[in-house]
Design an enzyme around this catalytic site. Structure first.
Site, short mmCIF file in Angstrom:
data_model
loop_
_atom_site.label_atom_id
_atom_site.label_comp_id
_atom_site.label_asym_id
_atom_site.label_seq_id
_atom_site.Cartn_x
_atom_site.Cartn_y
_atom_site.Cartn_z
N SER A 174 -5.40 -44.28 13.71
CA SER A 174 -6.51 -43.54 13.27
C SER A 174 -6.35 -41.86 13.08
O SER A 174 -5.24 -41.48 13.03
CB SER A 174 -7.48 -43.86 14.46
OG SER A 174 -7.16 -43.16 15.71
N HIS B 148 -11.57 -47.72 10.66
CA HIS B 148 -10.16 -47.51 10.49
C HIS B 148 -9.91 -48.20 8.92
O HIS B 148 -10.49 -49.05 8.56
CB HIS B 148 -9.54 -48.70 11.29
CG HIS B 148 -9.65 -48.30 12.90
ND1 HIS B 148 -10.75 -48.76 13.52
CD2 HIS B 148 -8.91 -47.52 13.56
CE1 HIS B 148 -10.51 -48.61 14.85
NE2 HIS B 148 -9.52 -47.62 14.87
N HIS C 135 -3.59 -55.97 22.01
CA HIS C 135 -4.83 -55.24 22.27
C HIS C 135 -5.39 -55.19 23.54
O HIS C 135 -6.05 -54.14 23.95
CB HIS C 135 -5.89 -55.43 21.03
CG HIS C 135 -7.04 -54.55 20.79
ND1 HIS C 135 -6.68 -53.42 20.14
CD2 HIS C 135 -8.11 -54.52 20.89
CE1 HIS C 135 -7.76 -52.74 20.14
NE2 HIS C 135 -8.82 -53.25 20.53
N ALA D 251 -6.61 -44.47 21.07
CA ALA D 251 -5.45 -45.07 21.95
C ALA D 251 -4.15 -44.90 21.13
O ALA D 251 -4.30 -45.00 20.10
CB ALA D 251 -5.93 -46.58 22.11
N HIS E 270 -14.49 -51.68 20.48
CA HIS E 270 -15.35 -50.45 19.81
C HIS E 270 -16.84 -51.32 19.55
O HIS E 270 -16.66 -52.32 18.90
CB HIS E 270 -14.95 -50.19 18.33
CG HIS E 270 -13.44 -49.76 18.29
ND1 HIS E 270 -13.59 -48.13 18.09
CD2 HIS E 270 -12.40 -50.01 18.27
CE1 HIS E 270 -12.25 -47.76 18.23
NE2 HIS E 270 -11.60 -48.63 18.26
N1 HPA Z 1 0.93 -48.59 17.65
C1 HPA Z 1 0.05 -48.32 16.90
N2 HPA Z 1 -1.27 -48.05 17.15
C2 HPA Z 1 -1.41 -48.15 18.55
C3 HPA Z 1 -0.53 -48.49 19.57
C4 HPA Z 1 0.83 -48.67 19.09
O1 HPA Z 1 1.57 -49.06 19.84
N3 HPA Z 1 -1.15 -48.57 20.56
C5 HPA Z 1 -2.58 -48.21 20.48
N4 HPA Z 1 -2.62 -47.89 19.33
#
Ligand code: HPA
Length: 263
Positions: free
Chosen positions: A203, A84, A238, A114, A62
């Site tokens: 989020s 967040h 990540h 995501a 980000h």
């Molecule tokens: N879990 C929680 N948050 C996320 C995930 C996940 O597997 N992938 C991307 N954000």
């Protein structure tokens, strides 16, 4: 309109540095999806660090900047980076982008994130239109005690139609909100699937609730960046999230553009 004074002060500041007074659309860009900002024509970018009253975004992937400009004649503001709960921000901070969208009278708000795929029919790279929310812990009432009648179904239909017209395949489903920051355990994902969750993420739910309270026309889209814990043997990290986002960025950009024009 019932917005905090700090939001109106941020708006005044942005106007004083050349931002427009009214927006057609606002877009919140999820992890790795910040690249959409480069689609914006005649962009003006300002780092969160340079905006008095705005918290900083601390997550890799980000960038923490506002980008304002045009997409097909529409005035658009993109938030590249959000706030967040797991970064230590209260829910009052996680909803700042939504409140700013409202302060600028944006006609529509497009939220992206995501997420991990819980639904076994989902694959990495799928785009899921969120048509409902499940909270892992309902005691963590985001933002406000207000009723949130979250009229996503109608926009989910039109979003699916607009995507299809643009040649983009979408899925639909329930977003299961967790506060993070850790990824879930295999047993949790198993339980979440039984609860009816299709994708899991950290989020968007607080933002959607605030958008409902403010009567903002809103759609939310998850990019499935990984199979949730235990769905495959792969370890979650990540980097995987950013990789999947990179692969899908063009399709995502096309969809957001079409939503800005047609929704
Ligand atoms: N879990 C929680 N948050 C996320 C995930 C996940 O597997 N992938 C991307 N954000």
């Amino acid at each position: 309109m019932n917005l905090p004074k700090t939001i109106l002060q941020i708006k005044e500041y942005l106007i004083s540095v050349g931002f427009p007074e009214v927006l057609d659309a606002a877009v919140i860009l999820g992890s790795g999806l910040g690249g959409f900002g480069s689609e914006i024509e005649t962009p003006k970018t300002i780092s969160y660090a340079d905006i008095p009253g705005l918290p900083q975004s601390t997550v890799t992937g980000h960038s923490g900047a506002l980008i304002v400009g045009k997409i097909a004649e529409k005035t658009v503001l993109a938030f590249s980076g959000r706030f967040h709960f797991y970064e230590g921000y209260g829910f009052d901070k996680t909803i700042i982008p939504v409140q700013l969208a409202k302060a600028f009278n944006a006609e529509k708000l497009i939220i992206s994130n995501a997420a991990g795929g819980i639904n076994l029919d989902f694959r990495v790279g799928d785009l899921m239109i969120i048509d409902n929310i499940i909270r892992q812990n309902k005691m963590l009432a985001p933002a406000s005690p207000h009723r949130w009648d979250y009229s996503l179904y109608s926009y989910a239909d039109s979003t699916a139609r607009i995507a299809k017209k643009a040649g983009i395949t979408t899925k639909r489903g329930s977003y299961l909100y967790v506060t993070g920051p850790n990824y879930e355990t295999k047993a949790e994902i198993h339980a979440f699937r039984k609860l009816g969750g299709d994708a899991v993420g950290m989020s968007t739910a607080p933002e959607l609730m605030e958008a409902a309270r403010l009567n903002l026309k809103t759609v939310a889209i998850s990019l499935i960046t990984n199979a949730a814990a235990g769905v495959t043997d792969q370890k979650l990290d990540h980097a995987e999230v950013k990789e999947a986002a990179e692969l899908k960025k063009e399709e995502f950009a096309t969809l957001v553009k079409q939503l800005i024009i047609e929704l």
